[in-house]
Motif scaffolding. Structure first.
Motif, PDB file in Angstrom:
ATOM      1  N   ASN A  36       0.860  -1.183   0.000  1.00 33.85           N
ATOM      2  CA  ASN A  36       0.000   0.000   0.000  1.00 33.85           C
ATOM      3  C   ASN A  36       0.899   1.237   0.000  1.00 33.85           C
ATOM      4  OD1 ASN A  36      -2.368   1.620   0.141  1.00 33.85           O
ATOM      5  ND2 ASN A  36      -3.352   0.057   1.392  1.00 33.85           N
ATOM      6  N   VAL A  37       0.298   2.396   0.076  1.00 32.07           N
ATOM      7  CA  VAL A  37       1.071   3.641   0.054  1.00 32.07           C
ATOM      8  C   VAL A  37       2.088   3.641   1.183  1.00 32.07           C
ATOM      9  CG1 VAL A  37       0.918   6.146   0.278  1.00 32.07           C
ATOM     10  CG2 VAL A  37      -0.832   4.900  -1.001  1.00 32.07           C
ATOM     11  N   GLU A  38       3.321   3.982   0.825  1.00 28.79           N
ATOM     12  CA  GLU A  38       4.436   4.101   1.769  1.00 28.79           C
ATOM     13  C   GLU A  38       4.865   2.770   2.390  1.00 28.79           C
ATOM     14  OE1 GLU A  38       6.038   6.694   1.680  1.00 28.79           O
ATOM     15  OE2 GLU A  38       4.742   8.424   1.397  1.00 28.79           O
ATOM     16  N   VAL A  39       4.377   1.651   1.875  1.00 27.39           N
ATOM     17  CA  VAL A  39       4.764   0.340   2.402  1.00 27.39           C
ATOM     18  C   VAL A  39       5.355  -0.496   1.276  1.00 27.39           C
ATOM     19  CG1 VAL A  39       4.047  -1.720   3.650  1.00 27.39           C
ATOM     20  CG2 VAL A  39       2.862   0.446   4.060  1.00 27.39           C
ATOM     21  N   THR A  40       6.667  -0.717   1.352  1.00 29.56           N
ATOM     22  CA  THR A  40       7.331  -1.511   0.318  1.00 29.56           C
ATOM     23  C   THR A  40       8.243  -2.540   0.984  1.00 29.56           C
ATOM     24  OG1 THR A  40       9.222  -0.004   0.134  1.00 29.56           O
ATOM     25  CG2 THR A  40       7.330   0.438  -1.289  1.00 29.56           C
ATOM     26  N   ASP A  41       8.600  -3.565   0.227  1.00 31.34           N
ATOM     27  CA  ASP A  41       9.515  -4.573   0.749  1.00 31.34           C
ATOM     28  C   ASP A  41      10.283  -5.206  -0.403  1.00 31.34           C
ATOM     29  OD1 ASP A  41       9.134  -7.109   3.379  1.00 31.34           O
ATOM     30  OD2 ASP A  41      10.894  -6.079   2.567  1.00 31.34           O
ATOM     31  N   LYS A  42      11.428  -5.791  -0.045  1.00 30.62           N
ATOM     32  CA  LYS A  42      12.299  -6.367  -1.054  1.00 30.62           C
ATOM     33  C   LYS A  42      11.760  -7.704  -1.547  1.00 30.62           C
ATOM     34  CE  LYS A  42      16.428  -4.325   1.025  1.00 30.62           C
ATOM     35  NZ  LYS A  42      17.723  -4.601   1.704  1.00 30.62           N
ATOM     36  N   GLY A  43      11.971  -7.936  -2.843  1.00 28.89           N
ATOM     37  CA  GLY A  43      11.735  -9.243  -3.415  1.00 28.89           C
ATOM     38  C   GLY A  43      13.024 -10.053  -3.365  1.00 28.89           C
ATOM     39  N   ASP A  44      13.209 -10.896  -4.368  1.00 24.16           N
ATOM     40  CA  ASP A  44      14.376 -11.761  -4.373  1.00 24.16           C
ATOM     41  C   ASP A  44      15.628 -11.128  -4.978  1.00 24.16           C
ATOM     42  OD1 ASP A  44      12.443 -14.789  -4.934  1.00 24.16           O
ATOM     43  OD2 ASP A  44      13.216 -13.901  -3.082  1.00 24.16           O
ATOM     44  N   VAL A  45      15.456 -10.098  -5.810  1.00 23.09           N
ATOM     45  CA  VAL A  45      16.608  -9.487  -6.483  1.00 23.09           C
ATOM     46  C   VAL A  45      16.559  -7.965  -6.379  1.00 23.09           C
ATOM     47  CG1 VAL A  45      17.124 -11.393  -8.059  1.00 23.09           C
ATOM     48  CG2 VAL A  45      15.369  -9.725  -8.681  1.00 23.09           C
ATOM     49  N   PRO A  46      16.613  -7.398  -5.171  1.00 16.83           N
ATOM     50  CA  PRO A  46      16.449  -5.950  -5.011  1.00 16.83           C
ATOM     51  C   PRO A  46      17.716  -5.122  -5.231  1.00 16.83           C
ATOM     52  CG  PRO A  46      16.712  -6.979  -2.883  1.00 16.83           C
ATOM     53  CD  PRO A  46      16.731  -8.094  -3.895  1.00 16.83           C
ATOM     54  N   GLU A  47      18.875  -5.770  -5.293  1.00 19.35           N
ATOM     55  CA  GLU A  47      20.128  -5.025  -5.344  1.00 19.35           C
ATOM     56  C   GLU A  47      20.199  -4.153  -6.591  1.00 19.35           C
ATOM     57  OE1 GLU A  47      20.254  -8.459  -2.857  1.00 19.35           O
ATOM     58  OE2 GLU A  47      19.965  -8.351  -5.031  1.00 19.35           O
ATOM     59  N   GLY A  48      20.520  -2.877  -6.380  1.00 16.78           N
ATOM     60  CA  GLY A  48      20.668  -1.946  -7.493  1.00 16.78           C
ATOM     61  C   GLY A  48      19.385  -1.238  -7.886  1.00 16.78           C
ATOM     62  N   TYR A  49      18.304  -1.503  -7.182  1.00 17.09           N
ATOM     63  CA  TYR A  49      17.013  -0.903  -7.501  1.00 17.09           C
ATOM     64  C   TYR A  49      16.439  -0.180  -6.284  1.00 17.09           C
ATOM     65  CZ  TYR A  49      17.264  -4.421 -11.208  1.00 17.09           C
ATOM     66  OH  TYR A  49      17.666  -5.219 -12.255  1.00 17.09           O
ATOM     67  N   LYS A  50      15.619   0.831  -6.560  1.00 22.35           N
ATOM     68  CA  LYS A  50      14.843   1.501  -5.528  1.00 22.35           C
ATOM     69  C   LYS A  50      13.424   1.664  -6.030  1.00 22.35           C
ATOM     70  CE  LYS A  50      16.226   5.194  -3.500  1.00 22.35           C
ATOM     71  NZ  LYS A  50      16.797   6.532  -3.207  1.00 22.35           N
ATOM     72  N   VAL A  51      12.495   1.750  -5.091  1.00 23.62           N
ATOM     73  CA  VAL A  51      11.102   2.017  -5.448  1.00 23.62           C
ATOM     74  C   VAL A  51      10.528   3.012  -4.458  1.00 23.62           C
ATOM     75  CG1 VAL A  51      10.649  -0.233  -6.525  1.00 23.62           C
ATOM     76  CG2 VAL A  51      10.296   0.067  -4.055  1.00 23.62           C
ATOM     77  N   SER A  52       9.372   3.551  -4.828  1.00 23.61           N
ATOM     78  CA  SER A  52       8.627   4.386  -3.894  1.00 23.61           C
ATOM     79  C   SER A  52       7.143   4.224  -4.195  1.00 23.61           C
ATOM     80  CB  SER A  52       9.046   5.863  -4.005  1.00 23.61           C
ATOM     81  OG  SER A  52       8.648   6.391  -5.267  1.00 23.61           O
ATOM     82  N   ARG A  53       6.330   4.443  -3.196  1.00 22.23           N
ATOM     83  CA  ARG A  53       4.881   4.369  -3.396  1.00 22.23           C
ATOM     84  C   ARG A  53       4.245   5.531  -2.635  1.00 22.23           C
ATOM     85  NH1 ARG A  53       1.139  -0.285  -3.485  1.00 22.23           N
ATOM     86  NH2 ARG A  53      -0.662   0.467  -4.666  1.00 22.23           N
ATOM     87  N   LYS A  54       4.284   6.673  -3.258  1.00 26.37           N
ATOM     88  CA  LYS A  54       3.735   7.877  -2.634  1.00 26.37           C
ATOM     89  C   LYS A  54       2.246   8.025  -2.908  1.00 26.37           C
ATOM     90  CE  LYS A  54       7.975  10.594  -2.405  1.00 26.37           C
ATOM     91  NZ  LYS A  54       8.894   9.467  -2.638  1.00 26.37           N
ATOM     92  N   GLU A  55       1.795   7.445  -3.994  1.00 31.76           N
ATOM     93  CA  GLU A  55       0.369   7.433  -4.329  1.00 31.76           C
ATOM     94  C   GLU A  55      -0.018   5.996  -4.618  1.00 31.76           C
ATOM     95  OE1 GLU A  55      -0.444  11.087  -7.162  1.00 31.76           O
ATOM     96  OE2 GLU A  55       1.417  10.043  -7.690  1.00 31.76           O
ATOM     97  N   LYS A  56      -1.272   5.667  -4.409  1.00 33.55           N
ATOM     98  CA  LYS A  56      -1.712   4.286  -4.581  1.00 33.55           C
ATOM     99  C   LYS A  56      -1.547   3.827  -6.025  1.00 33.55           C
ATOM    100  CE  LYS A  56      -5.450   1.303  -3.014  1.00 33.55           C
ATOM    101  NZ  LYS A  56      -6.777   1.251  -2.369  1.00 33.55           N
ATOM    102  N   ARG A  57      -1.747   4.678  -6.989  1.00 32.84           N
ATOM    103  CA  ARG A  57      -1.748   4.267  -8.376  1.00 32.84           C
ATOM    104  C   ARG A  57      -0.361   4.151  -8.997  1.00 32.84           C
ATOM    105  NH1 ARG A  57      -5.289   6.992 -11.557  1.00 32.84           N
ATOM    106  NH2 ARG A  57      -4.012   6.709 -13.402  1.00 32.84           N
ATOM    107  N   ASN A  58       0.651   4.764  -8.404  1.00 29.90           N
ATOM    108  CA  ASN A  58       1.974   4.831  -9.027  1.00 29.90           C
ATOM    109  C   ASN A  58       3.035   4.069  -8.245  1.00 29.90           C
ATOM    110  OD1 ASN A  58       1.069   6.545 -11.121  1.00 29.90           O
ATOM    111  ND2 ASN A  58       1.280   8.327  -9.779  1.00 29.90           N
ATOM    112  N   PHE A  59       3.906   3.411  -8.984  1.00 26.89           N
ATOM    113  CA  PHE A  59       4.961   2.610  -8.337  1.00 26.89           C
ATOM    114  C   PHE A  59       6.199   2.638  -9.248  1.00 26.89           C
ATOM    115  CE2 PHE A  59       6.645   0.012  -5.237  1.00 26.89           C
ATOM    116  CZ  PHE A  59       6.917  -1.290  -5.609  1.00 26.89           C
TER     117      PHE A  59
END
Lengths: 113, 113
Positions: free
Chosen positions: B51-74
Motif C-alpha cells: 500500500n502507500v508508503e509500504v514496500t519490501d524487497k523481493g528476491d533481487v532488489p540489489e541496485g534498484y529503488k522504489v517508492s509508493r507515494k500514491e496508490k496508483r503509481n509505483f
C-alpha cells in the motif's frame, strides 16, 4: 524462502493432444497458485488459479490440480490448438499482504498443426 | 479500460546514468510489484508494495529503488545502472495482495551499455 520448480522447460505436442506442465513448491505455507500465459512479445496474462482449499479447478480446456501433501500442482490443457503456443509460468504465494509471489522458470509450449 | 501502464517501452542507457521506469494502474489495486524477466530464469521479483508508503524487497532488489507515494503509481529507480541490469521489466498489480492474480504492464526492455 519459497522455491518453485517447473517441468518440462519445453514441450511440443500435436494439435488436439493434451499438454501437462508440473510445478513443485517448497514452502508448505503457500496457499495460492496462479498460472500465467505469455505469448511471444506480450505480457503475461493470468489464465487460471487455484487456492489450497481446492484440489482441482477447470475452465473450459484448461484445468489445474493441486496436491498439497506432495507440494505440487499441474496445468492440464486438453484439445490443444496452435494459439495455445506460448510460455506458461506457474507461481506460488502464501497469500498474506506482506509476501512475495515466486514464479517458476517457465515452460515453452509448441502446438504443431 | 482497466490497465497497468509502463513507460518507456524501450530504453537504452549508459552505465551509471540514473533512470526511472514509471508504472501506473487505474484499478485501485493495493498490491504492486516489479519483476525482471531473463531467459531461463523466469520472472524474478525485485520489490513489492502492499500500500502507500509500504514496500519490501523481493528476491533481487540489489541496485534498484522504489517508492509508493500514491496508490496508483509505483516507479522503479535505477540510480546507477550496470550492464547486468539489462533485462525485460514488468510492473504488475493485484487487487488486495499476492493471493490475487496479477495484471501486468506491457513491459520495458532496458539495455545498459
Amino acid at each position: 524462502g519459497e522455491n518453485v520448480e517447473q517441468h518440462p522447460s519445453t514441450l511440443s505436442v500435436q494439435e488436439g493432444d493434451s499438454a501437462v506442465i508440473k510445478c513443485t513448491y517448497s514452502d508448505s505455507a503457500s496457499n495460492y497458485f496462479p498460472w500465467y500465459k505469455q505469448e511471444l512479445g506480450k505480457r503475461p496474462q493470468l489464465i487460471i488459479d487455484i487456492r489450497s482449499n481446492v484440489g482441482e479447478k477447470k475452465d473450459q480446456r484448461i484445468a489445474v490440480t493441486l496436491n498439497k501433501t506432495a507440494k505440487h500442482f499441474s496445468l492440464h490443457i486438453t484439445e490443444t490448438q496452435p494459439e495455445d503456443s506460448a510460455v506458461y509460468f506457474c507461481a506460488a504465494s502464501k497469500g498474506t499482504s506482506y509476501d512475495k509471489v515466486i514464479f517458476g522458470p517457465g515452460t515453452s509450449l509448441s502446438v504443431i498443426p | 479500460e482497466a490497465q497497468v501502464t509502463q513507460n518507456p517501452r524501450y530504453l537504452i542507457t549508459v552505465t551509471g546514468k540514473k533512470l526511472t521506469v514509471t508504472c501506473s494502474q487505474n484499478m485501485n489495486h493495493e498490491y504492486m510489484s516489479w519483476y525482471r524477466q531473463d531467459p531461463g530464469l523466469g520472472l524474478r521479483q525485485i520489490y513489492y508494495s502492499m500500500n502507500v508508503e509500504v514496500t519490501d524487497k523481493g528476491d533481487v532488489p540489489e541496485g534498484y529503488k522504489v517508492s509508493r507515494k500514491e496508490k496508483r503509481n509505483f516507479p522503479l529507480i535505477l540510480e546507477s545502472p550496470s550492464p547486468n541490469q539489462t533485462s525485460l521489466y514488468f510492473c504488475a498489480s493485484s487487487w488486495s495482495g499476492p493471493n490475487y492474480g496479477y495484471t501486468f504492464g506491457s513491459g520495458t526492455r532496458l539495455t545498459v551499455v
